[in-house]
Every structure is written in structure tokens, then in C-alpha cells.
Design a protein around this motif. Structure first.
Motif, PDB file in Angstrom:
ATOM      1  N   PHE A   4       0.812  -1.225   0.000  1.00  8.96           N
ATOM      2  CA  PHE A   4       0.000   0.000   0.000  1.00  8.96           C
ATOM      3  C   PHE A   4       0.843   1.273   0.000  1.00  8.96           C
ATOM      4  CE2 PHE A   4      -2.955  -3.050   2.022  1.00  8.96           C
ATOM      5  CZ  PHE A   4      -4.015  -2.934   1.140  1.00  8.96           C
ATOM      6  N   THR A   5       2.081   1.213  -0.476  1.00  7.32           N
ATOM      7  CA  THR A   5       2.931   2.407  -0.435  1.00  7.32           C
ATOM      8  C   THR A   5       2.411   3.491  -1.371  1.00  7.32           C
ATOM      9  OG1 THR A   5       4.403   1.345  -2.030  1.00  7.32           O
ATOM     10  CG2 THR A   5       5.028   1.228   0.286  1.00  7.32           C
ATOM     11  N   GLU A   6       1.996   3.123  -2.588  1.00  7.92           N
ATOM     12  CA  GLU A   6       1.477   4.127  -3.522  1.00  7.92           C
ATOM     13  C   GLU A   6       0.203   4.764  -2.985  1.00  7.92           C
ATOM     14  OE1 GLU A   6       0.997   2.347  -7.339  1.00  7.92           O
ATOM     15  OE2 GLU A   6       3.128   1.825  -7.490  1.00  7.92           O
ATOM     16  N   TRP A   7      -0.695   3.952  -2.456  1.00  6.20           N
ATOM     17  CA  TRP A   7      -1.941   4.467  -1.908  1.00  6.20           C
ATOM     18  C   TRP A   7      -1.661   5.402  -0.733  1.00  6.20           C
ATOM     19  CZ3 TRP A   7      -4.223   4.010   2.930  1.00  6.20           C
ATOM     20  CH2 TRP A   7      -5.555   4.430   3.008  1.00  6.20           C
ATOM     21  N   GLU A  31      -0.307   8.731  -1.952  1.00  2.00           N
ATOM     22  CA  GLU A  31      -1.359   9.516  -2.584  1.00  2.00           C
ATOM     23  C   GLU A  31      -2.266  10.182  -1.547  1.00  2.00           C
ATOM     24  OE1 GLU A  31      -5.279   8.699  -5.298  1.00  2.00           O
ATOM     25  OE2 GLU A  31      -3.505   7.470  -5.679  1.00  2.00           O
ATOM     26  N   ILE A  32      -2.660   9.427  -0.535  1.00  2.00           N
ATOM     27  CA  ILE A  32      -3.522   9.977   0.510  1.00  2.00           C
ATOM     28  C   ILE A  32      -2.795  11.070   1.292  1.00  2.00           C
ATOM     29  CG2 ILE A  32      -4.693   9.424   2.700  1.00  2.00           C
ATOM     30  CD1 ILE A  32      -6.175   8.483   0.188  1.00  2.00           C
ATOM     31  N   ARG A  33      -1.527  10.842   1.602  1.00  2.00           N
ATOM     32  CA  ARG A  33      -0.768  11.865   2.337  1.00  2.00           C
ATOM     33  C   ARG A  33      -0.608  13.133   1.513  1.00  2.00           C
ATOM     34  NH1 ARG A  33       1.973   9.754   6.966  1.00  2.00           N
ATOM     35  NH2 ARG A  33       1.679   7.516   7.094  1.00  2.00           N
ATOM     36  N   ASN A  34      -0.366  13.003   0.201  1.00  2.00           N
ATOM     37  CA  ASN A  34      -0.246  14.181  -0.653  1.00  2.00           C
ATOM     38  C   ASN A  34      -1.565  14.941  -0.738  1.00  2.00           C
ATOM     39  OD1 ASN A  34       2.462  13.810  -1.219  1.00  2.00           O
ATOM     40  ND2 ASN A  34       2.059  12.581  -3.040  1.00  2.00           N
ATOM     41  N   GLN A  35      -2.682  14.216  -0.795  1.00  2.00           N
ATOM     42  CA  GLN A  35      -3.984  14.881  -0.810  1.00  2.00           C
ATOM     43  C   GLN A  35      -4.209  15.664   0.474  1.00  2.00           C
ATOM     44  OE1 GLN A  35      -6.928  11.862  -1.498  1.00  2.00           O
ATOM     45  NE2 GLN A  35      -6.341  11.564  -3.627  1.00  2.00           N
TER      46      GLN A  35
END
Length: 103
Positions: A59-62, A65-69
Motif C-alpha cells: 500500500f505504499t502508492e496508496w 497519494e492519501i498523504r499528498n492529498q
């Protein structure tokens, strides 16, 4: 000697282990009718806290992505302007509801 109940709760301990260390559950299921195998199912599930999952490369990409959002949402670019509530109009020329209508 009487059985005693430990002071801690077992479910809390199980959740703590699951979240910090994780667990892999694997199952093979074969559905048969009259000794004839019809359906085969191979299940594998990884259960762990997100921190543990990311540490093991899942789940590294997910997660990124959530942290950047969230970073964008809390930055000045991601902030939405608060909607302004219009001031109530005072119609000085109109009659109030308490004044009788002249007819």
C-alpha cells in the motif's frame, strides 16, 4: 482453587498484535457435490495496521497519494474560501408585518 479472569482484555491484546505485527490468513476451499469438485477458491489476506503494511512495502502508492492529498488540502492552495453569508436586507420602505394594510 477457583478460575480467575485476567485483568486485561484478550481482544485488546489480539488487536494490538494484529496492528503492530500483522497476520497472514491463507485458506484453500474446494466446493464439491457428490464427490465432484466444482469450484476451487484460494484465499490469502494480510491483516495489519497501515504503518506495518507500509514498512513491508504494501500500500505504499496508496499511502503516498492519501498523504499528498491531505498536504494539499491543508496548504494555502487547497483551502477553500469560506462562503460568505449575505447580510439580511432591511427594507426601510416596506411595511412591517405588524402594521395593518390600508385598503
Amino acid at each position: 482453587m477457583e478460575p480467575t479472569r485476567p485483568e486485561g482484555h484478550a481482544i485488546v491484546d489480539v488487536l494490538d498484535v494484529l496492528l503492530t505485527k500483522g497476520a497472514i490468513v491463507q485458506a484453500d476451499v474446494v466446493v464439491t457435490v457428490a464427490d465432484i469438485p466444482l469450484v476451487g477458491i484460494n484465499l490469502r489476506a494480510a491483516i495489519a495496521g497501515m504503518t506495518t503494511m507500509v514498512e513491508h512495502g504494501m500500500f505504499t502508492e496508496w499511502d503516498e497519494e492519501i498523504r499528498n492529498q491531505e498536504r494539499y488540502r491543508h496548504s494555502e492552495f487547497g483551502r477553500r474560501p469560506r462562503p460568505t453569508v449575505p447580510e439580511p436586507r432591511s427594507d426601510s420602505g416596506s411595511k412591517s408585518d405588524s402594521e395593518p394594510d390600508e385598503r
